[in-house]
Design a protein around this motif. Structure first.
Motif, PDB file in Angstrom:
ATOM      1  N   LEU A  56      14.602   2.610 -26.530  1.00  0.00           N
ATOM      2  CA  LEU A  56      14.534   1.017 -27.256  1.00  0.00           C
ATOM      3  C   LEU A  56      14.362   0.405 -26.528  1.00  0.00           C
ATOM      4  CD1 LEU A  56      16.695   1.797 -30.139  1.00  0.00           C
ATOM      5  CD2 LEU A  56      14.661   0.501 -30.533  1.00  0.00           C
ATOM      6  N   GLN A  57      15.004   0.575 -25.067  1.00  0.00           N
ATOM      7  CA  GLN A  57      15.678  -0.367 -23.935  1.00  0.00           C
ATOM      8  C   GLN A  57      13.944  -0.609 -23.836  1.00  0.00           C
ATOM      9  OE1 GLN A  57      18.343   1.508 -21.230  1.00  0.00           O
ATOM     10  NE2 GLN A  57      19.968   1.243 -23.085  1.00  0.00           N
ATOM     11  N   LYS A  58      12.814   0.058 -23.235  1.00  0.00           N
ATOM     12  CA  LYS A  58      11.571  -0.010 -22.875  1.00  0.00           C
ATOM     13  C   LYS A  58      10.925  -0.652 -23.487  1.00  0.00           C
ATOM     14  CE  LYS A  58      12.529   1.767 -19.200  1.00  0.00           C
ATOM     15  NZ  LYS A  58      12.576   1.581 -17.983  1.00  0.00           N
ATOM     16  N   GLN A  59      11.361  -0.967 -25.356  1.00  0.00           N
ATOM     17  CA  GLN A  59      10.440  -1.814 -26.192  1.00  0.00           C
ATOM     18  C   GLN A  59      10.914  -3.499 -26.387  1.00  0.00           C
ATOM     19  OE1 GLN A  59      11.677  -0.781 -30.220  1.00  0.00           O
ATOM     20  NE2 GLN A  59       9.605   0.081 -30.654  1.00  0.00           N
ATOM     21  N   ASN A  60       9.836  -3.994 -26.972  1.00  0.00           N
ATOM     22  CA  ASN A  60       9.178  -5.609 -26.850  1.00  0.00           C
ATOM     23  C   ASN A  60      10.236  -5.095 -28.515  1.00  0.00           C
ATOM     24  OD1 ASN A  60       9.128  -7.940 -28.860  1.00  0.00           O
ATOM     25  ND2 ASN A  60       7.983  -8.239 -26.287  1.00  0.00           N
ATOM     26  N   ILE A  86       5.829  -0.959 -25.917  1.00  0.00           N
ATOM     27  CA  ILE A  86       6.070  -0.305 -25.214  1.00  0.00           C
ATOM     28  C   ILE A  86       5.156  -0.244 -23.807  1.00  0.00           C
ATOM     29  CG2 ILE A  86       7.194   1.257 -24.170  1.00  0.00           C
ATOM     30  CD1 ILE A  86       7.992   2.756 -27.035  1.00  0.00           C
ATOM     31  N   LYS A  87       5.898  -1.529 -23.006  1.00  0.00           N
ATOM     32  CA  LYS A  87       4.778  -1.360 -21.696  1.00  0.00           C
ATOM     33  C   LYS A  87       4.823  -0.494 -20.834  1.00  0.00           C
ATOM     34  CE  LYS A  87       5.797  -6.368 -22.634  1.00  0.00           C
ATOM     35  NZ  LYS A  87       6.011  -7.903 -22.004  1.00  0.00           N
ATOM     36  N   GLU A  88       5.829   0.553 -21.057  1.00  0.00           N
ATOM     37  CA  GLU A  88       6.133   1.241 -20.336  1.00  0.00           C
ATOM     38  C   GLU A  88       4.714   2.353 -20.505  1.00  0.00           C
ATOM     39  OE1 GLU A  88       7.743   1.997 -17.461  1.00  0.00           O
ATOM     40  OE2 GLU A  88       9.246  -0.156 -17.552  1.00  0.00           O
ATOM     41  N   LEU A  89       4.314   3.136 -19.136  1.00  0.00           N
ATOM     42  CA  LEU A  89       3.267   4.282 -19.852  1.00  0.00           C
ATOM     43  C   LEU A  89       3.176   5.198 -20.443  1.00  0.00           C
ATOM     44  CD1 LEU A  89       0.061   5.638 -18.654  1.00  0.00           C
ATOM     45  CD2 LEU A  89       1.666   6.606 -16.987  1.00  0.00           C
ATOM     46  N   VAL A 110       7.358  10.860 -26.703  1.00  0.00           N
ATOM     47  CA  VAL A 110       7.666  10.401 -27.038  1.00  0.00           C
ATOM     48  C   VAL A 110       5.715   9.549 -27.017  1.00  0.00           C
ATOM     49  CG1 VAL A 110       8.353   7.383 -27.445  1.00  0.00           C
ATOM     50  CG2 VAL A 110       9.773  10.193 -26.809  1.00  0.00           C
ATOM     51  N   GLY A 111       5.444   9.317 -28.284  1.00  0.00           N
ATOM     52  CA  GLY A 111       4.020   8.318 -27.835  1.00  0.00           C
ATOM     53  C   GLY A 111       2.784   8.834 -28.313  1.00  0.00           C
ATOM     54  N   VAL A 112       3.207   9.731 -29.129  1.00  0.00           N
ATOM     55  CA  VAL A 112       1.966  10.589 -29.324  1.00  0.00           C
ATOM     56  C   VAL A 112       1.524  11.046 -30.200  1.00  0.00           C
ATOM     57  CG1 VAL A 112       0.126  13.246 -28.987  1.00  0.00           C
ATOM     58  CG2 VAL A 112       1.941  12.028 -26.805  1.00  0.00           C
TER      59      VAL A 112
END
Length: 497
Positions: A10-14, A20-23, A56-58
């Motif tokens: 959540l800290q990497k999320q808008n 989520i702008k991280e890879l 996370v993210g798949v």
């Protein structure tokens, strides 16, 4: 640890859009110390270490495939085959479609999942009784158990489950499960997987594939477990769902299993080099050689006591499992070299391999111990370090990294040795590589020599005659009556006068 990971994501999320702008994907693992408040029992303690892996993210099942492969790979590397352990796999989507088919009310869905998850532990009768207590109809409870349980004595499969459920199973969930098993077969670990419709995993946040490693012998509790939890981020105020999947693997049950299988062994004590100084004067050089070997990436144990007794050094090296012995002695050191003996390797004549290695080339010390087809002590070959195969485990191979950029260790200058007498310690003939030292046998004495020695001893110990005054002098006295200057001074006053 899963909620902790959720907060990190959540800290990497808008906060507004959920982007989520991280890879992506995030691939995250920990081996953390964990605590829980409950009654201690076999395989479950209040304090333990747990290996966690999450992706996370798949959205698809390829993330589940990677995690399942990680678990199966660990079992293989530990020597635990698929005949001993398995991984039960199910989908919450399949269970949801079955409960909806049998009219389980929404308020009873979460409690019903927890109850069904206990099917292996408490049996069908107890599960049915508990389902009735949460307002599940008796006919529905019987139907649910019939669908979830394969014929007695048989392992369940996707095909058998499809035949029992018919058209009521979620088609998308069934296709997803079939694809997972097909990919696992191609990946080479399908033998560990087993479909089991009764596996639910009790945590309510699971939304898709769930899995649980188990003991096929039926002795131990679940070894590890995990699944997909796409909706968890929304409970922490994420504006959108974030696809996540992970598992937790505690150390308690797997250690019990490994101990029962006799697969837990204490690691053997081992060190590559033991550095041994011939005497105290050589200890300075021994420290420089130790530093040089350590700079070359070697495991080195420096003997803290210099001794001329080679046997003592060998015993120490044997005790700690040293591979090579480094002797720091005057002759070699003054010539800029150090003698190294391999504790295990033999030459073509059956003799222990020993080599004089230049001190300024300790970074290449291994090259001086040539293969059997090459003479020991030859100059090191020029070779690409990346082409040097170091070994293999579990079918994987690794090669030595190119470390040619590492500077060679700079040894200290050799200490100068005086021609004067050696330090006051018992010297014995120095046998550099003798495996044993032969002690000199005591010389035999004749009867006359024994009598003379006994008489001399009595004379040494002669006490002052009785009745005569004696005095103990504080200073070292002169010799009296045949005594040496090492004896205690007891003087007869009459003789002093």
């Amino acid at each position: 640890m899963t909620p902790s990971l959720a907060r990190l994501v959540l800290q990497k999320q808008n906060a507004n859009t959920g982007e989520i702008k991280e890879l992506l994907p995030f691939k995250w693992f920990t081996v953390a110390q964990c605590w829980r408040f409950e009654t201690c029992q076999r395989g479950r303690k209040r304090e333990h270490y747990q290996w966690n892996m999450d992706i996370v993210g798949v959205k698809g099942i390829r993330a589940e495939l990677e995690l399942l492969c990680a678990v199966a790979t660990l079992f293989r590397q530990l020597g635990v085959g698929s005949d001993i352990v398995g991984i039960k796999v199910n989908s919450r989507k399949l269970l949801s479609s079955i409960l909806v088919r049998y009219g389980v009310p929404d308020k009873s869905f979460a409690p019903a999942c927890v109850i069904i998850d206990k099917l292996d532990k408490i049996g069908e009768e107890e599960v049915k009784r508990q389902l009735l207590e949460i307002d599940v109809a008796e006919e529905a409870a019987s139907g649910i158990l019939k669908v979830l349980s394969p014929p007695e004595g048989e392992c369940d499969t996707i095909e058998k489950f499809t035949a029992r459920v018919g058209e009521y199973a979620d088609p998308a969930a069934m296709d997803e499960m079939s694809e997972l098993f097909a990919l696992a077969e191609s990946y080479g670990f399908k033998d560990y997987l087993q479909f089991d419709a009764s596996v639910v995993r009790g945590l309510a946040y699971y939304t898709g594939i769930v899995f649980e490693a188990f003991d096929r012998r039926g002795i131990l509790r679940a070894i590890c477990g995990g699944g997909r939890y796409d909706g968890l981020m929304t409970t922490y105020n994420s504006p959108v769902e974030v696809p996540c999947v992970g598992f937790g693997f505690g150390d308690c049950v797997i250690m019990d299993l490994l101990e029962e299988l006799n697969l837990v062994k204490a690691p053997a004590r081992s060190v590559e080099y033991v550095v041994y100084a011939r005497n105290n004067a050589m200890y300075l050089g021994a420290t420089a050689i130790t530093a040089g070997l350590r700079a070359a990436g070697k495991q080195v144990d420096l003997m803290l006591e210099a001794t001329s007794k080679v046997k003592k050094a060998f015993e120490y090296a044997d005790r700690i499992g040293a591979q090579r012995m480094v002797f720091v002695a005057e002759d070699e050191y003054n010539n800029g070299k150090v003698r190294i003996k391999d504790m295990f390797a033999k030459d073509q004549h059956g003799e222990a391999v020993q080599v004089d290695v230049p001190i300024d080339d300790l970074a290449n010390v291994d090259a001086y111990f040539a293969s059997p087809s090459e003479p020991a002590g030859a100059a090191p070959h020029t070779r690409a370090a990346a082409d040097c195969l170091l070994g293999s485990v579990g079918g994987l191979q690794w090669r030595e990294l190119d470390q040619s950029w590492v500077e060679a260790p700079q040894p200290m200058s050799a200490p100068k040795f005086s021609d004067g007498p050696a330090p006051a310690e018992e010297e014995e003939e120095f046998n550099m590589f003798g495996d044993e030292e032969v002690e000199e046998a005591p010389q035999k004495m004749s009867l006359a020599e024994k009598a003379a020695a006994a008489k001399a001893g009595k004379k040494k110990k002669k006490e002052a005659p009785p009745g005569k005054s004696t005095v103990v002098l504080d200073v070292k006295p002169a010799c009296f009556d045949g005594e040496t200057d090492e004896d205690s001074g007891v003087a007869d006053l009459n003789e002093v006068e």
